[in-house]
Motif scaffolding. Structure first.
Motif, PDB file in Angstrom:
ATOM      1  N   LEU A 182      35.964  28.785  27.747  1.00 45.70           N
ATOM      2  CA  LEU A 182      37.022  29.747  27.983  1.00 45.70           C
ATOM      3  C   LEU A 182      38.148  29.574  26.970  1.00 45.70           C
ATOM      4  O   LEU A 182      38.356  28.493  26.424  1.00 45.70           O
ATOM      5  N   ALA A 183      38.901  30.638  26.751  1.00 38.64           N
ATOM      6  CA  ALA A 183      40.115  30.564  25.945  1.00 38.64           C
ATOM      7  C   ALA A 183      41.179  29.763  26.698  1.00 38.64           C
ATOM      8  O   ALA A 183      41.149  29.640  27.924  1.00 38.64           O
ATOM      9  N   TYR A 184      42.150  29.216  25.960  1.00 39.91           N
ATOM     10  CA  TYR A 184      43.277  28.525  26.600  1.00 39.91           C
ATOM     11  C   TYR A 184      43.983  29.459  27.584  1.00 39.91           C
ATOM     12  O   TYR A 184      44.377  29.046  28.680  1.00 39.91           O
ATOM     13  N   THR A 185      44.164  30.711  27.198  1.00 42.41           N
ATOM     14  CA  THR A 185      44.816  31.686  28.069  1.00 42.41           C
ATOM     15  C   THR A 185      44.105  31.791  29.406  1.00 42.41           C
ATOM     16  O   THR A 185      44.737  31.833  30.468  1.00 42.41           O
ATOM     17  N   SER A 186      42.780  31.830  29.385  1.00 43.87           N
ATOM     18  CA  SER A 186      41.985  31.996  30.601  1.00 43.87           C
ATOM     19  C   SER A 186      42.010  30.759  31.483  1.00 43.87           C
ATOM     20  O   SER A 186      41.722  30.843  32.684  1.00 43.87           O
ATOM     21  N   GLU A 187      42.317  29.591  30.913  1.00 45.41           N
ATOM     22  CA  GLU A 187      42.353  28.357  31.687  1.00 45.41           C
ATOM     23  C   GLU A 187      43.743  28.029  32.215  1.00 45.41           C
ATOM     24  O   GLU A 187      43.887  27.528  33.346  1.00 45.41           O
ATOM     25  N   TYR A 188      44.773  28.285  31.415  1.00 46.05           N
ATOM     26  CA  TYR A 188      46.094  27.759  31.739  1.00 46.05           C
ATOM     27  C   TYR A 188      47.151  28.813  32.059  1.00 46.05           C
ATOM     28  O   TYR A 188      48.204  28.462  32.586  1.00 46.05           O
ATOM     29  N   SER A 189      46.900  30.069  31.776  1.00 47.50           N
ATOM     30  CA  SER A 189      47.946  31.081  31.932  1.00 47.50           C
ATOM     31  C   SER A 189      47.551  32.253  32.808  1.00 47.50           C
ATOM     32  O   SER A 189      48.242  33.277  32.823  1.00 47.50           O
ATOM     33  N   PRO A 191      45.835  32.924  37.006  1.00 42.57           N
ATOM     34  CA  PRO A 191      45.385  32.262  38.235  1.00 42.57           C
ATOM     35  C   PRO A 191      43.862  32.307  38.370  1.00 42.57           C
ATOM     36  O   PRO A 191      43.189  33.055  37.654  1.00 42.57           O
ATOM     37  N   PHE A 192      43.329  31.533  39.345  1.00 40.28           N
ATOM     38  CA  PHE A 192      41.882  31.462  39.554  1.00 40.28           C
ATOM     39  C   PHE A 192      41.437  32.059  40.897  1.00 40.28           C
ATOM     40  O   PHE A 192      40.522  32.858  40.949  1.00 40.28           O
ATOM     41  N   GLU A 193      42.033  31.604  42.013  1.00 37.01           N
ATOM     42  CA  GLU A 193      41.568  31.986  43.349  1.00 37.01           C
ATOM     43  C   GLU A 193      42.761  32.267  44.253  1.00 37.01           C
ATOM     44  O   GLU A 193      43.833  31.676  44.088  1.00 37.01           O
ATOM     45  N   HIS A 194      42.547  33.145  45.252  1.00 40.86           N
ATOM     46  CA  HIS A 194      43.614  33.482  46.192  1.00 40.86           C
ATOM     47  C   HIS A 194      43.080  33.667  47.605  1.00 40.86           C
ATOM     48  O   HIS A 194      41.907  34.012  47.791  1.00 40.86           O
ATOM     49  N   VAL A 195      43.950  33.494  48.569  1.00 36.96           N
ATOM     50  CA  VAL A 195      43.762  34.018  49.921  1.00 36.96           C
ATOM     51  C   VAL A 195      44.831  35.082  50.117  1.00 36.96           C
ATOM     52  O   VAL A 195      46.034  34.787  50.049  1.00 36.96           O
ATOM     53  N   GLY A 196      44.405  36.314  50.321  1.00 31.26           N
ATOM     54  CA  GLY A 196      45.380  37.391  50.444  1.00 31.26           C
ATOM     55  C   GLY A 196      44.715  38.742  50.462  1.00 31.26           C
ATOM     56  O   GLY A 196      43.545  38.872  50.854  1.00 31.26           O
ATOM     57  N   ALA A 197      45.445  39.753  50.036  1.00 34.32           N
ATOM     58  CA  ALA A 197      44.946  41.127  50.007  1.00 34.32           C
ATOM     59  C   ALA A 197      45.352  41.789  48.701  1.00 34.32           C
ATOM     60  O   ALA A 197      46.483  41.636  48.245  1.00 34.32           O
ATOM     61  N   MET A 198      44.415  42.534  48.105  1.00 36.09           N
ATOM     62  CA  MET A 198      44.665  43.274  46.876  1.00 36.09           C
ATOM     63  C   MET A 198      44.343  44.741  47.115  1.00 36.09           C
ATOM     64  O   MET A 198      43.384  45.080  47.812  1.00 36.09           O
ATOM     65  N   PHE A 199      45.160  45.606  46.522  1.00 35.41           N
ATOM     66  CA  PHE A 199      45.002  47.047  46.678  1.00 35.41           C
ATOM     67  C   PHE A 199      44.938  47.708  45.296  1.00 35.41           C
ATOM     68  O   PHE A 199      45.646  47.296  44.374  1.00 35.41           O
ATOM     69  N   GLY A 212      49.363  43.593  45.349  1.00 33.48           N
ATOM     70  CA  GLY A 212      48.785  42.696  46.335  1.00 33.48           C
ATOM     71  C   GLY A 212      49.692  41.545  46.661  1.00 33.48           C
ATOM     72  O   GLY A 212      50.708  41.306  45.989  1.00 33.48           O
ATOM     73  N   VAL A 213      49.341  40.790  47.705  1.00 35.74           N
ATOM     74  CA  VAL A 213      50.114  39.639  48.139  1.00 35.74           C
ATOM     75  C   VAL A 213      49.141  38.522  48.508  1.00 35.74           C
ATOM     76  O   VAL A 213      48.037  38.789  48.996  1.00 35.74           O
ATOM     77  N   ASP A 214      49.528  37.273  48.258  1.00 37.96           N
ATOM     78  CA  ASP A 214      48.680  36.129  48.571  1.00 37.96           C
ATOM     79  C   ASP A 214      49.540  34.894  48.792  1.00 37.96           C
ATOM     80  O   ASP A 214      50.754  34.923  48.602  1.00 37.96           O
ATOM     81  N   THR A 215      48.899  33.806  49.173  1.00 39.14           N
ATOM     82  CA  THR A 215      49.628  32.570  49.481  1.00 39.14           C
ATOM     83  C   THR A 215      50.010  31.786  48.235  1.00 39.14           C
ATOM     84  O   THR A 215      50.821  30.860  48.320  1.00 39.14           O
ATOM     85  N   GLY A 216      49.434  32.121  47.097  1.00 35.35           N
ATOM     86  CA  GLY A 216      49.683  31.392  45.864  1.00 35.35           C
ATOM     87  C   GLY A 216      48.373  31.118  45.149  1.00 35.35           C
ATOM     88  O   GLY A 216      47.294  31.369  45.677  1.00 35.35           O
ATOM     89  N   ASN A 217      48.465  30.610  43.930  1.00 34.37           N
ATOM     90  CA  ASN A 217      47.262  30.292  43.175  1.00 34.37           C
ATOM     91  C   ASN A 217      46.573  29.069  43.776  1.00 34.37           C
ATOM     92  O   ASN A 217      47.130  27.979  43.799  1.00 34.37           O
ATOM     93  N   GLN A 218      45.373  29.275  44.342  1.00 36.15           N
ATOM     94  CA  GLN A 218      44.506  28.227  44.877  1.00 36.15           C
ATOM     95  C   GLN A 218      45.147  27.457  46.036  1.00 36.15           C
ATOM     96  O   GLN A 218      44.896  26.279  46.234  1.00 36.15           O
ATOM     97  N   THR A 219      45.994  28.140  46.796  1.00 36.35           N
ATOM     98  CA  THR A 219      46.586  27.563  47.984  1.00 36.35           C
ATOM     99  C   THR A 219      46.236  28.427  49.189  1.00 36.35           C
ATOM    100  O   THR A 219      45.745  29.552  49.048  1.00 36.35           O
TER     101      THR A 219
END
Length: 422
Positions: A182-189, A191-199, A212-219
């Motif tokens: 992956l590019a540095y951008t894709s790894e460090y800049s 997010p990866f996973e969420h618990v929430g809702a996207m529209f 959308g709204v979620d609890t945070g990146n990987q939380t």
């Protein structure tokens, strides 16, 4: 929200019947509401579009410098130098919705993933403490998908549950990106996973609006949210510009992402601002180019990253494609580009605890990656088969020495992965 992938079909209605399982009356009524007749025939019709696919990926990234700690610095998915590893063994059960149909629809996606990639895609409080070896297991996706024919003729799409983050060009699925690494951008800049809702609101064919709204990146929730505050997305898609050849996606995100254990009470109000815009242009049937610009600012860390990534893809033959990726990435404080030195360190760092890691001073990174994708059509139940050799050169552009245990200003790596989908 990404478009559904083409998948081989399989019906689970026979399994439900043989197992003595049946949907309750309330569920049958819900199926009727979403555009199908109630009763067994309606349920069977709904289940007929359910699909199951599987995929396996493994690879190796060789480093002739042989770093003493065995780690390719700044590389998540191929972090172990000169070692073959199983990156992903995944199965996805899903029922896709079709946004082009102006009717109520309900679907779902359930994806389980086992392998070395899982170390970086956990959710705190869900799967992060289940394994401590290199190969781990995660629920990569588990969400309900709904299409609502509201507001405009295109309607509104919703996904709610465990979601893969929508920001950026490169994704967890190896078949959707051109390279093993992956590019540095894709790894460090991004997010990866969420618990929430996207529209996604399909305003007009030219314009989609995402929020959308979620609890945070990987939380997740409670003690598994290190700062106890929510975060959210907003952005837009411009579709089919320049005669259908150009698509532009902009997404921004705001919310606190640091742990109270690390920063104290101000972690709850110290915002992180993520911004990513990318444009993909199909020049002709063989040649396409993509450009991505990303800017991130973190109030809590008093840190910034900014980057530009360019991609080019040229189809040499129907089964062979040449790929290029060039990137300039600036880590303004040295707090983002890190390598984690054991199998649980990445997720433990989200809690604010000290972990074994390899860091670098503030650095401007340049990276050039070249490769080919060999993707023949095999048939006989094989959905996809890919071999992807690549050559990559990374270098510090401001004189620091972040690579190979801090010995070198640059690093040369080469390797290959293979993907088999069924």
């Amino acid at each position: 929200m990404s478009k559904p992938r083409k998948k081989s079909r399989f019906s689970i209605s026979l399994f439900l019947t043989a197992s003595g399982l049946a949907l309750p009356a309330a569920a049958q009524a819900q199926v009727a509401v979403f555009g199908h007749s109630s009763g067994k025939s309606g349920v069977s019709q709904w289940l007929n579009d359910v699909t199951l696919v599987g995929q396996i990926e493994g690879g190796i990234m060789a480093n002739p410098a042989r770093p003493d700690n065995g780690i390719n610095f700044g590389n998540f998915l191929a972090d172990h130098a000169n070692q073959v590893q199983l990156n992903q063994l995944e199965f996805t059960l899903s029922k896709a919705i079709d946004p082009s149909k102006s009717e109520y629809q309900i679907g779902f996606t359930l994806e389980a993933l086992y392998g070395s990639d899982a170390r970086y895609y956990h959710l705190l409080g869900v799967s992060d403490r289940a394994f401590s070896n290199r190969y781990q297991l995660i629920p990569a996706q588990a969400h309900v998908d709904v299409h609502l024919p509201w507001l405009t003729s295109g309607g509104l799409d919703m996904q709610a549950g465990i979601l893969q983050a929508p920001m950026g060009v490169e994704t967890l699925d190896p078949t959707t990106r051109p390279f093993y690494t992956l590019a540095y951008t894709s790894e460090y800049s991004v997010p990866f996973e969420h618990v929430g809702a996207m529209f996604k609101w399909h305003v007009i064919p030219l314009l989609d609006v995402t929020f959308g709204v979620d609890t945070g990146n990987q939380t997740t929730f409670g003690k598994s949210d290190p700062n106890h505050e929510a975060a959210g997305y907003f952005g837009f898609n411009l579709n089919g510009l320049a005669g259908g050849k150009l698509n532009i996606i902009e997404l921004s995100r705001v919310g606190p992402e640091n742990a109270v254990a690390a920063l104290g009470p101000r972690a709850d109000s110290a915002m992180r601002y993520w911004n990513d815009i990318n444009a993909a242009y199909q020049i002709n049937d063989r040649l396409s180019v993509t450009g991505e610009f990303n800017y991130l600012h973190d109030d809590g860390l008093r840190a910034d990253t900014y980057s530009f990534v360019s991609f080019l893809s040229y189809k040499i033959t129907p089964s062979l494609t040449f790929n290029y990726r060039g990137e300039i990435y600036r880590d303004n404080t040295g707090q983002f580009v890190l390598s984690f030195l054991n199998n649980t360190a990445y997720m433990t760092a989200f809690t604010g605890a000290a972990v074994p890691l390899e860091a670098a001073p503030p650095t401007t990174y340049g990276a050039l990656t070249l490769g080919v994708t060999y993707r023949p059509t095999l048939g006989h139940g094989v959905r996809v088969f890919e071999l992807r050799p690549e050559i990559r050169f990374d270098r510090s552009l401001n004189g620091t020495s972040p690579f190979n245990d801090g010995r070198n200003t640059g690093v040369f790596t080469f390797g290959m992965d293979g993907v088999l989908g069924f």
